[in-house]
Design a protein around this motif. Structure first.
Motif, PDB file in Angstrom:
ATOM      1  N   ALA A 267       0.829  -1.206   0.000  1.00  8.86           N
ATOM      2  CA  ALA A 267       0.000   0.000   0.000  1.00  8.86           C
ATOM      3  C   ALA A 267       0.866   1.260   0.000  1.00  8.86           C
ATOM      4  O   ALA A 267       0.543   2.250  -0.678  1.00  8.86           O
ATOM      5  N   PHE A 268       1.966   1.241   0.733  1.00 16.09           N
ATOM      6  CA  PHE A 268       2.856   2.408   0.765  1.00 16.09           C
ATOM      7  C   PHE A 268       3.532   2.610  -0.588  1.00 16.09           C
ATOM      8  O   PHE A 268       3.637   3.740  -1.086  1.00 16.09           O
ATOM      9  N   ALA A 269       3.977   1.516  -1.211  1.00 14.43           N
ATOM     10  CA  ALA A 269       4.568   1.626  -2.541  1.00 14.43           C
ATOM     11  C   ALA A 269       3.553   2.183  -3.537  1.00 14.43           C
ATOM     12  O   ALA A 269       3.881   3.046  -4.368  1.00 14.43           O
ATOM     13  N   GLY A 270       2.310   1.718  -3.438  1.00 13.16           N
ATOM     14  CA  GLY A 270       1.271   2.213  -4.333  1.00 13.16           C
ATOM     15  C   GLY A 270       1.004   3.693  -4.154  1.00 13.16           C
ATOM     16  O   GLY A 270       0.788   4.424  -5.130  1.00 13.16           O
ATOM     17  N   LEU A 271       1.010   4.162  -2.896  1.00 16.22           N
ATOM     18  CA  LEU A 271       0.792   5.584  -2.639  1.00 16.22           C
ATOM     19  C   LEU A 271       1.911   6.427  -3.242  1.00 16.22           C
ATOM     20  O   LEU A 271       1.652   7.452  -3.881  1.00 16.22           O
ATOM     21  N   LEU A 272       3.155   6.017  -3.053  1.00 14.72           N
ATOM     22  CA  LEU A 272       4.277   6.769  -3.607  1.00 14.72           C
ATOM     23  C   LEU A 272       4.182   6.866  -5.126  1.00 14.72           C
ATOM     24  O   LEU A 272       4.421   7.931  -5.718  1.00 14.72           O
ATOM     25  N   LEU A 273       3.818   5.766  -5.763  1.00 19.98           N
ATOM     26  CA  LEU A 273       3.705   5.772  -7.228  1.00 19.98           C
ATOM     27  C   LEU A 273       2.520   6.620  -7.685  1.00 19.98           C
ATOM     28  O   LEU A 273       2.576   7.265  -8.734  1.00 19.98           O
ATOM     29  N   LEU A 274       1.458   6.623  -6.895  1.00 17.44           N
ATOM     30  CA  LEU A 274       0.298   7.445  -7.235  1.00 17.44           C
ATOM     31  C   LEU A 274       0.639   8.930  -7.137  1.00 17.44           C
ATOM     32  O   LEU A 274       0.056   9.761  -7.851  1.00 17.44           O
ATOM     33  N   LEU A 275       1.580   9.269  -6.271  1.00 23.24           N
ATOM     34  CA  LEU A 275       1.994  10.662  -6.109  1.00 23.24           C
ATOM     35  C   LEU A 275       3.095  11.065  -7.083  1.00 23.24           C
ATOM     36  O   LEU A 275       3.596  12.197  -7.018  1.00 23.24           O
ATOM     37  N   SER A 276       3.487  10.182  -7.981  1.00 23.10           N
ATOM     38  CA  SER A 276       4.594  10.480  -8.894  1.00 23.10           C
ATOM     39  C   SER A 276       4.376  11.728  -9.753  1.00 23.10           C
ATOM     40  O   SER A 276       5.355  12.417 -10.078  1.00 23.10           O
ATOM     41  N   PRO A 277       3.130  12.085 -10.140  1.00 21.65           N
ATOM     42  CA  PRO A 277       2.972  13.340 -10.889  1.00 21.65           C
ATOM     43  C   PRO A 277       3.322  14.580 -10.078  1.00 21.65           C
ATOM     44  O   PRO A 277       3.608  15.643 -10.652  1.00 21.65           O
ATOM     45  N   VAL A 278       3.310  14.473  -8.750  1.00 19.74           N
ATOM     46  CA  VAL A 278       3.622  15.628  -7.896  1.00 19.74           C
ATOM     47  C   VAL A 278       5.106  15.948  -7.940  1.00 19.74           C
ATOM     48  O   VAL A 278       5.511  17.121  -8.025  1.00 19.74           O
ATOM     49  N   ALA A 279       5.950  14.906  -7.876  1.00 18.64           N
ATOM     50  CA  ALA A 279       7.398  15.108  -7.900  1.00 18.64           C
ATOM     51  C   ALA A 279       8.075  13.805  -8.298  1.00 18.64           C
ATOM     52  O   ALA A 279       7.631  12.721  -7.910  1.00 18.64           O
ATOM     53  N   ALA A 280       9.165  13.915  -9.058  1.00 21.93           N
ATOM     54  CA  ALA A 280       9.860  12.727  -9.555  1.00 21.93           C
ATOM     55  C   ALA A 280      10.372  11.800  -8.453  1.00 21.93           C
ATOM     56  O   ALA A 280      10.354  10.576  -8.616  1.00 21.93           O
ATOM     57  N   PRO A 281      10.833  12.325  -7.301  1.00 20.14           N
ATOM     58  CA  PRO A 281      11.331  11.418  -6.252  1.00 20.14           C
ATOM     59  C   PRO A 281      10.293  10.400  -5.785  1.00 20.14           C
ATOM     60  O   PRO A 281      10.666   9.300  -5.363  1.00 20.14           O
ATOM     61  N   PHE A 282       9.015  10.760  -5.846  1.00 17.79           N
ATOM     62  CA  PHE A 282       7.985   9.798  -5.451  1.00 17.79           C
ATOM     63  C   PHE A 282       8.012   8.580  -6.383  1.00 17.79           C
ATOM     64  O   PHE A 282       7.873   7.438  -5.927  1.00 17.79           O
ATOM     65  N   ARG A 283       8.181   8.822  -7.669  1.00 21.28           N
ATOM     66  CA  ARG A 283       8.196   7.719  -8.629  1.00 21.28           C
ATOM     67  C   ARG A 283       9.405   6.817  -8.402  1.00 21.28           C
ATOM     68  O   ARG A 283       9.281   5.594  -8.405  1.00 21.28           O
ATOM     69  N   VAL A 284      10.569   7.429  -8.189  1.00 14.33           N
ATOM     70  CA  VAL A 284      11.794   6.641  -7.985  1.00 14.33           C
ATOM     71  C   VAL A 284      11.697   5.833  -6.694  1.00 14.33           C
ATOM     72  O   VAL A 284      11.960   4.627  -6.664  1.00 14.33           O
ATOM     73  N   THR A 285      11.316   6.493  -5.603  1.00 13.56           N
ATOM     74  CA  THR A 285      11.221   5.814  -4.308  1.00 13.56           C
ATOM     75  C   THR A 285      10.155   4.725  -4.348  1.00 13.56           C
ATOM     76  O   THR A 285      10.358   3.624  -3.832  1.00 13.56           O
ATOM     77  N   GLY A 286       9.020   5.046  -4.974  1.00 18.88           N
ATOM     78  CA  GLY A 286       7.960   4.053  -5.087  1.00 18.88           C
ATOM     79  C   GLY A 286       8.390   2.852  -5.902  1.00 18.88           C
ATOM     80  O   GLY A 286       8.059   1.715  -5.579  1.00 18.88           O
ATOM     81  N   GLY A 287       9.166   3.096  -6.973  1.00 18.13           N
ATOM     82  CA  GLY A 287       9.655   1.994  -7.794  1.00 18.13           C
ATOM     83  C   GLY A 287      10.605   1.087  -7.028  1.00 18.13           C
ATOM     84  O   GLY A 287      10.517  -0.147  -7.117  1.00 18.13           O
ATOM     85  N   VAL A 288      11.501   1.695  -6.245  1.00 15.25           N
ATOM     86  CA  VAL A 288      12.441   0.899  -5.436  1.00 15.25           C
ATOM     87  C   VAL A 288      11.680   0.077  -4.405  1.00 15.25           C
ATOM     88  O   VAL A 288      11.945  -1.121  -4.203  1.00 15.25           O
ATOM     89  N   LEU A 289      10.720   0.713  -3.747  1.00 15.73           N
ATOM     90  CA  LEU A 289       9.942   0.007  -2.731  1.00 15.73           C
ATOM     91  C   LEU A 289       9.109  -1.111  -3.349  1.00 15.73           C
ATOM     92  O   LEU A 289       8.919  -2.177  -2.749  1.00 15.73           O
ATOM     93  N   LEU A 290       8.615  -0.881  -4.560  1.00 19.20           N
ATOM     94  CA  LEU A 290       7.828  -1.908  -5.246  1.00 19.20           C
ATOM     95  C   LEU A 290       8.691  -3.126  -5.566  1.00 19.20           C
ATOM     96  O   LEU A 290       8.232  -4.274  -5.439  1.00 19.20           O
ATOM     97  N   VAL A 291       9.921  -2.903  -5.984  1.00 21.56           N
ATOM     98  CA  VAL A 291      10.833  -4.020  -6.243  1.00 21.56           C
ATOM     99  C   VAL A 291      11.058  -4.821  -4.962  1.00 21.56           C
ATOM    100  O   VAL A 291      11.018  -6.060  -4.958  1.00 21.56           O
ATOM    101  N   LEU A 292      11.280  -4.113  -3.849  1.00 19.17           N
ATOM    102  CA  LEU A 292      11.460  -4.779  -2.564  1.00 19.17           C
ATOM    103  C   LEU A 292      10.221  -5.592  -2.200  1.00 19.17           C
ATOM    104  O   LEU A 292      10.324  -6.753  -1.777  1.00 19.17           O
ATOM    105  N   ALA A 293       9.042  -5.000  -2.381  1.00 20.09           N
ATOM    106  CA  ALA A 293       7.801  -5.702  -2.067  1.00 20.09           C
ATOM    107  C   ALA A 293       7.618  -6.922  -2.954  1.00 20.09           C
ATOM    108  O   ALA A 293       7.134  -7.971  -2.502  1.00 20.09           O
ATOM    109  N   THR A 294       8.001  -6.805  -4.215  1.00 22.06           N
ATOM    110  CA  THR A 294       7.852  -7.921  -5.152  1.00 22.06           C
ATOM    111  C   THR A 294       8.751  -9.089  -4.777  1.00 22.06           C
ATOM    112  O   THR A 294       8.414 -10.252  -5.026  1.00 22.06           O
ATOM    113  N   LEU A 295       9.890  -8.798  -4.163  1.00 25.50           N
ATOM    114  CA  LEU A 295      10.784  -9.859  -3.715  1.00 25.50           C
ATOM    115  C   LEU A 295      10.315 -10.485  -2.403  1.00 25.50           C
ATOM    116  O   LEU A 295      10.448 -11.697  -2.205  1.00 25.50           O
ATOM    117  N   LEU A 296       9.759  -9.666  -1.516  1.00 23.55           N
ATOM    118  CA  LEU A 296       9.424 -10.136  -0.162  1.00 23.55           C
ATOM    119  C   LEU A 296       8.036 -10.747  -0.048  1.00 23.55           C
ATOM    120  O   LEU A 296       7.863 -11.815   0.564  1.00 23.55           O
TER     121      LEU A 296
END
Length: 322
Positions: A267-296
């Motif tokens: 859910a946190f990864a999804g929120l960060l990615l949803l906020l990606s239009p606000v600022a690019a760091p949200f997209r990058v951080t959300g993408g990294v967190l999504l990779v972590l979630a996909t592994l775990l």
């Protein structure tokens, strides 16, 4: 009637509610990948593949638990008397609402029906939990992070309600659960400061991340960007605290309660990615967190499902037998 470890019963008769939290986490992961496909404009097939796979797993588990409940309805009340049971059944009804969100692009009509069913099921569950808590001794009424799933779980509804054109449902879920979540957070903070939970129950602390992420997601969907950013900041603080405290969280070793790690992370990864239009760091951080979630997340889900298949999950979580 509780399960006797040596008693031979039909597999479905001992279906443990603890199987549902990791499945809810996988639903969250599939929806987070949908956000990623929107943020990066690619890999939409990953979300569809995950959604199809987890839907099949969830329907199988749901059918097994429904058969158990129909054979002996009292087993549901017995499951609600123990913490893993309350956690699992709340995850079951929330998963129905997440399934509705997943169905929106493919079958909006079916998604509406599923959403209504999920809301109704979650409402009945909350009423049953209140009944069980009232009848429990004082120590059985202690506030736990699992209360978020039972009494704040309706906040999942906006994920399907907003794209389905049901803003009234989304606003009701948002404002109806916000004060409840605030109260649970406040009581939990006092409890943690005065008496930290024992090692076996520490994984449940990760659940606190979920309502923060979901309120933030609902804020974005409802056009409350400032509110969403505030909840995202709160979720980030909680996430960092969980990462810093990860060794004590895992002190008791793997258990079915590790399912509590799954949905909050997605859910946190999804929120960060949803906020990606606000600022690019949200997209990058959300993408990294999504990779972590996909592994775990799939690893935790596989471990829990393996325990279910071997019959150990019902025993470890004190699940009722029909």
């Amino acid at each position: 009637m509780r399960q006797d470890p040596v008693q031979r019963v039909a597999f479905w008769r001992r279906t443990p509610p603890a199987v549902f939290p990791p499945l809810m986490g996988l639903f969250g992961l599939a929806l987070a990948w949908r956000r990623a496909s929107e943020a990066f404009d690619r890999l939409g097939w990953v979300s569809d593949l995950l959604l199809g796979a987890v839907t099949l797993l969830f329907l199988g588990a749901l059918a097994a638990y429904a058969a158990k409940a129909m054979r002996r309805p009292g087993a549901v009340i017995e499951d609600l008397r123990v913490l893993p049971g309350r956690l699992g059944l709340a995850a079951l009804s929330m998963s129905v609402m997440l399934l509705a969100a997943g169905l929106v692009p493919f079958a909006p009509g079916a998604a509406r029906v599923v959403l209504v069913c999920g809301l109704g099921l979650h409402g009945m569950l909350a009423a049953l939990v209140i009944y069980v808590l009232v009848a429990s001794p004082p120590e059985g009424r202690m506030v736990t992070p699992a209360w978020h799933l039972t009494f704040v779980g309706f906040i999942v509804a906006p994920l399907a309600a907003v794209p389905l054109g049901l803003p009234g449902v989304a606003w009701a879920a948002f404002y109806g659960t916000l004060p409840v979540a605030a109260l649970i957070f406040a009581v939990s903070a006092v409890q943690f400061a005065t008496r930290p939970p024992p090692a076996p129950l520490r994984p449940l602390l990760a659940i606190h991340l979920a309502p923060m992420a979901l309120f933030g997601t609902a804020g974005v969907l409802l056009g409350l960007t400032g509110v969403a950013l505030a909840f995202c900041a709160g979720a980030a603080v909680l996430f960092v605290a969980l990462v810093v405290w990860n060794v004590p969280l895992r002190a008791a070793g793997f258990s079915p309660l590790w399912g509590a790690f799954t949905f909050p992370l997605a859910a946190f990864a999804g929120l960060l990615l949803l906020l990606s239009p606000v600022a690019a760091p949200f997209r990058v951080t959300g993408g990294v967190l999504l990779v972590l979630a996909t592994l775990l997340l799939p690893w935790i889900a596989a471990k829990v499902l393996q325990m279910w298949a071997k019959g150990a999950l019902a025993v470890k979580t004190n699940s009722a037998v029909a």
